[in-house]
Design an enzyme around this catalytic site. Structure first.
Site, mmCIF file in Angstrom:
data_model
loop_
_atom_site.group_PDB
_atom_site.id
_atom_site.type_symbol
_atom_site.label_atom_id
_atom_site.label_comp_id
_atom_site.label_asym_id
_atom_site.label_seq_id
_atom_site.Cartn_x
_atom_site.Cartn_y
_atom_site.Cartn_z
ATOM 1 N N SER A 57 -21.602 8.053 -21.441
ATOM 2 C CA SER A 57 -21.005 7.627 -22.512
ATOM 3 C C SER A 57 -20.351 8.498 -23.275
ATOM 4 C CB SER A 57 -21.161 6.485 -23.296
ATOM 5 O OG SER A 57 -20.055 6.542 -23.902
ATOM 6 N N SER A 112 -12.557 -2.065 -33.351
ATOM 7 C CA SER A 112 -11.705 -2.662 -33.668
ATOM 8 C C SER A 112 -10.442 -3.678 -33.913
ATOM 9 C CB SER A 112 -10.524 -1.253 -33.822
ATOM 10 O OG SER A 112 -11.281 -0.488 -34.221
ATOM 11 N N GLU A 149 -22.193 -10.882 -22.305
ATOM 12 C CA GLU A 149 -21.632 -10.361 -23.914
ATOM 13 C C GLU A 149 -22.870 -11.787 -25.073
ATOM 14 O OE1 GLU A 149 -17.966 -8.830 -25.625
ATOM 15 O OE2 GLU A 149 -18.359 -9.653 -27.070
ATOM 16 N N ASP A 161 -11.133 -12.776 -24.204
ATOM 17 C CA ASP A 161 -11.137 -11.273 -23.407
ATOM 18 C C ASP A 161 -11.162 -10.376 -22.300
ATOM 19 O OD1 ASP A 161 -10.675 -11.140 -26.791
ATOM 20 O OD2 ASP A 161 -12.456 -10.245 -27.258
ATOM 21 N N TYR A 211 -19.101 -14.695 -36.635
ATOM 22 C CA TYR A 211 -18.545 -15.462 -35.275
ATOM 23 C C TYR A 211 -19.287 -16.605 -34.919
ATOM 24 C CZ TYR A 211 -15.897 -15.358 -30.771
ATOM 25 O OH TYR A 211 -14.868 -15.640 -29.320
#
Ligand code: ADP
Ligand code: MG
Length: 375
Positions: A57, A112, A149, A161, A211
């Site tokens: 990355s 973000s 996830e 998403d 969450y």
């Protein structure tokens, strides 16, 4: 000849997403209104004829390798998005992945609220699917990414998403029913208004734990409602009037979570209608109401987000604003008159700096296509 069997390398572009309205609604089985954006993560995958995967990355300036014969969660968070996807592809299509190298480079802000996480998951899933001709459907790419996830990263996210990242269409919003996964394309016409994200550049570390807490609180509220109304399948589908009936039976917190969810579902339906009728004022007003609910009933906002949303209320060229994404930091979404964007950005940057001594990063957003193969 475009025989995918013979591909030795593939390039993928995987976008972030915005969500106009319907926040924290996907895991509650309601309607959401997301879109893919023109900021993306780019992947370059190459077969390496080994049994090892090597991932680099550029954003992290780090690389890691793992054996495809032994895929397990890592202590390093960002590895888990990749490892999780590989694991879930293995579960569905055993032995479909051989050794590969993958370079990642991105112009999406991380953490973000524009879902760089889903862009990462869906991008690697799409890339592996192409490179090794695995034959996954779009829906399989979406659910594999969501499952990664859940099981490897530990965020019990909904489906929105990943759905938006894969199914996004240029210049369109997706009105997605998160219960049936049916979706309808809505023209992203905001008239004279432009979507501007304002990145607070804060990410309070409550984000993941709170969450998952919200998700649990909603499940608990639904259980109580189902004792009287067993046919209610998802919290977002319970009407606000019905939720009111349970005020005496639920704790104040549970009641507030349920009421927000139910009201946000109505707002999303009304906002879509307003948009189709080009009633941008009503649409903007619903964005403000959504923020109020997220801040006061759902309690996922924070001082920085509230400051930015409140600030816009005194600027007539802004017709709506709210926090976007999971909360506790990240971005606000603002609908700003096209002629006033530059002045607005300058003013609010200065006010934010003055209040928090922090830099605000504006992101001017256009709506783009979902994950794609680059030639
Ligand atoms: P969001 O999805 O809103 O951007 P998350 O916290 O869900 O926020 O996901 C951000 C995480 O995704 C990062 O902390 C990192 O682990 C991973 N990630 C995103 N983009 C990249 C990238 N280009 N390289 C490596 N990891 C990334
Ligand atoms: Mg995310």
């Amino acid at each position: 000849m475009t025989d995918t069997q013979q591909k030795n390398e593939v390039r993928i572009a995987s976008p972030g997403r915005i969500n106009l309205i319907g926040e924290h609604i996907d895991y509650n089985g309601g309607f959401v209104l997301p879109a893919a954006i023109d900021k993306r993560i780019y992947f370059h995958l190459k077969k390496n004829n080994t049994h090892t995967a090597k991932i680099y990355s550029k954003n992290m300036d780090k690389e890691f390798s793992f054996s495809l014969e032994n895929v397990h969660p890592s202590k390093t968070e960002w590895h888990n998005y990749i490892l999780g996807v590989v694991h879930h592809i293995h579960q569905l299509k055993p032995n479909s992945i051989q050794g590969f190298d993958c370079d990642i480079e991105s112009n999406l802000p991380l953490g973000s609220g524009v879902s760089s996480s889903a862009a990462l998951e869906c991008g690697i899933a799409k890339g592996l699917n192409e490179l090794f001709s695995i034959g996954l459907t779009d829906l399989e790419i979406i659910t594999i990414s969501r499952d990664a996830e859940h099981s490897f990263v530990g965020t019990k996210c909904g489906i929105m998403d990943q759905f938006a990242v894969v199914k996004g269409k240029k210049d369109h919003l997706l009105l997605l029913n998160c219960d049936t996964l049916e979706h309808r394309l809505i023209k992203a016409d905001f008239g004279d208004y432009q979507i501007i994200l304002l990145n607070t550049n804060v990410s309070h570390n409550l984000a993941t734990s709170e969450y998952n807490n919200r998700r649990e609180e909603c499940e608990n509220a639904l259980k109580v409602i189902q004792e009287k109304y067993p046919n209610e399948k998802y919290l977002a589908q319970v009407s606000p009037e019905k939720v009111e009936e349970f005020k005496p039976n639920l704790s104040e917190k549970s009641f507030n979570r349920a009421l927000y969810t139910s009201q946000e579902q109505q707002r999303t339906i009304n906002a879509t209608k307003a948009l189709e009728q080009k009633d941008f004022k009503t649409f903007g007003e619903l964005l403000y109401q959504s923020h109020e609910g997220l801040a006061n009933l759902y309690e996922v906002s924070c001082t920085e987000l509230d400051f930015l949303v409140n600030y816009t209320k005194n600027i007539p060229e802004v017709i709506g604003a709210r926090m976007m994404g999971g909360g506790f930091g990240g971005c606000t979404l603002n609908l700003v008159h096209k002629d006033a964007t530059a002045g607005f950005i300058t003013k609010i940057e200065a006010a934010y700096k003055n209040e928090f001594n922090l830099t605000l990063t504006p992101i001017i957003v256009a709506i783009g296509d979902g994950v794609s193969i680059q030639y």
